[in-house]
Design a protein around this motif. Structure first.
Motif, PDB file in Angstrom:
ATOM      1  N   PRO A  46       0.807  -1.236   0.000  1.00  0.00           N
ATOM      2  CA  PRO A  46       0.000   0.000   0.000  1.00  0.00           C
ATOM      3  C   PRO A  46       0.835   1.279   0.000  1.00  0.00           C
ATOM      4  O   PRO A  46       2.025   1.263   0.318  1.00  0.00           O
ATOM      5  CB  PRO A  46      -0.792  -0.109   1.310  1.00  0.00           C
ATOM      6  N   ALA A  47       0.150   2.375  -0.329  1.00  0.00           N
ATOM      7  CA  ALA A  47       0.778   3.698  -0.332  1.00  0.00           C
ATOM      8  C   ALA A  47       1.359   4.039   1.045  1.00  0.00           C
ATOM      9  O   ALA A  47       2.356   4.757   1.130  1.00  0.00           O
ATOM     10  CB  ALA A  47      -0.246   4.758  -0.754  1.00  0.00           C
ATOM     11  N   THR A  48       0.760   3.493   2.118  1.00  0.00           N
ATOM     12  CA  THR A  48       1.299   3.785   3.463  1.00  0.00           C
ATOM     13  C   THR A  48       2.728   3.256   3.605  1.00  0.00           C
ATOM     14  O   THR A  48       3.557   3.867   4.279  1.00  0.00           O
ATOM     15  CB  THR A  48       0.409   3.166   4.560  1.00  0.00           C
ATOM     16  N   ASP A  49       3.025   2.123   2.941  1.00  0.00           N
ATOM     17  CA  ASP A  49       4.408   1.625   2.971  1.00  0.00           C
ATOM     18  C   ASP A  49       5.337   2.570   2.216  1.00  0.00           C
ATOM     19  O   ASP A  49       6.478   2.790   2.631  1.00  0.00           O
ATOM     20  CB  ASP A  49       4.492   0.224   2.347  1.00  0.00           C
ATOM     21  N   VAL A  50       4.845   3.127   1.099  1.00  0.00           N
ATOM     22  CA  VAL A  50       5.688   4.061   0.340  1.00  0.00           C
ATOM     23  C   VAL A  50       6.010   5.286   1.202  1.00  0.00           C
ATOM     24  O   VAL A  50       7.138   5.776   1.218  1.00  0.00           O
ATOM     25  CB  VAL A  50       4.995   4.482  -0.973  1.00  0.00           C
TER      26      VAL A  50
END
Ligand SMILES: *Cc1c(COP(=O)(O)O)cnc(C)c1O
Length: 243
Positions: A46-50
């Motif tokens: 997910p974008a949260t990991d990015v």
């Protein structure tokens, strides 16, 4: 689910380990690790990991599917805000001709240009946004020749494709990219890629990028001269199987 703090620690540990591997491989052949760009491939994550990766200092993010990549790049850019140093987005996956122009809207580098029809589409997408997109020619390193379903231009087709990219003002010829064939020794495959890269650089001195090496074979790629390694699992963990 792990909490944000735990995930941040996991990613930090993965990054530390990969940076150690890069440094060790570079040291074995007398290269400066600063000349090797780590592209963290966040596909399926997910974008949260990015965002956590960006906090941890990662600047280069790889994705392999449109439109998931576009949506993630948009979400990340909104969360980071205008004051943050922007990330560089690398499109590393197989590209459909009818999606190429849209990928040129947000990708800073496209590693997977493997046929002539993609070039005009990428150039159209980049120029309508006033962007310059750096393009690498993906090379098929299979010694048996191209097989159905494999991506990459044959080494013989690379020069013409390189000339075509170099002639587009909205595109910049960056160099070459490859994935080692599953049933070959990665070092032997990457040496073939290096020969293709050297030949390209004789005609196009600015085409200095060699994108090779993933979680399993980044050492062999660096020892042969890779400037970009594309690493997913070794930083983020094993991906769930694609449904
Ligand atoms: C997924 C992917 C990677 C990263 O692979 P890992 O084995 O997770 O490191 C690199 N390059 C391409 C083209 C990919 O699709």
């Amino acid at each position: 689910m792990t909490s944000g703090g735990d995930r941040r620690d996991e990613l930090a540990a993965g990054l530390r380990d990969v940076h150690r591997r890069i440094a060790a491989a570079a040291a074995r052949v007398g290269r400066d690790p600063a000349d090797i760009t780590l592209v963290v491939v966040t596909k399926t994550y997910p974008a949260t990991d990015v965002l956590l990766l960006a906090e941890l200092g990662v600047r280069d993010i790889g994705e392999n599917r449109h439109p998931e990549s576009r949506d993630k790049a948009a979400a990340v850019s909104t969360s980071l805000g205008d004051d943050a140093e922007p990330l560089r987005w690398h499109f590393v996956g197989g590209l459909q001709t009818n999606k190429a122009a849209a990928v040129a809207d947000y990708a800073d580098l496209v590693h997977s240009v493997d046929r002539t029809r993609l070039v005009a589409a990428l150039a159209r997408g980049a120029s309508r946004r006033g962007r310059i997109v750096r393009c690498l020619v993906q090379v098929d390193l299979d010694p048996e020749g191209p097989r159905p379903g494999r991506s990459g231009a044959t080494p013989a087709n690379v020069p013409a494709l390189a000339d075509l990219i170099a002639a587009e003002s909205a595109l910049q010829l960056g160099g070459v990219m490859a994935v080692a064939p599953l049933d070959s020794h990665p070092r032997v495959a990457f040496e073939r890629l290096l020969a293709v890269a050297n030949r390209m650089r004789e005609e196009h001195p600015g085409a200095t990028d060699i994108s090779a090496g993933m979680s399993g074979d980044l050492e062999a790629a660096i020892e042969v001269g890779a400037t970009h390694v594309r690493v997913g699992r070794a930083v983020l963990g094993e991906r769930p199987p694609l449904g």
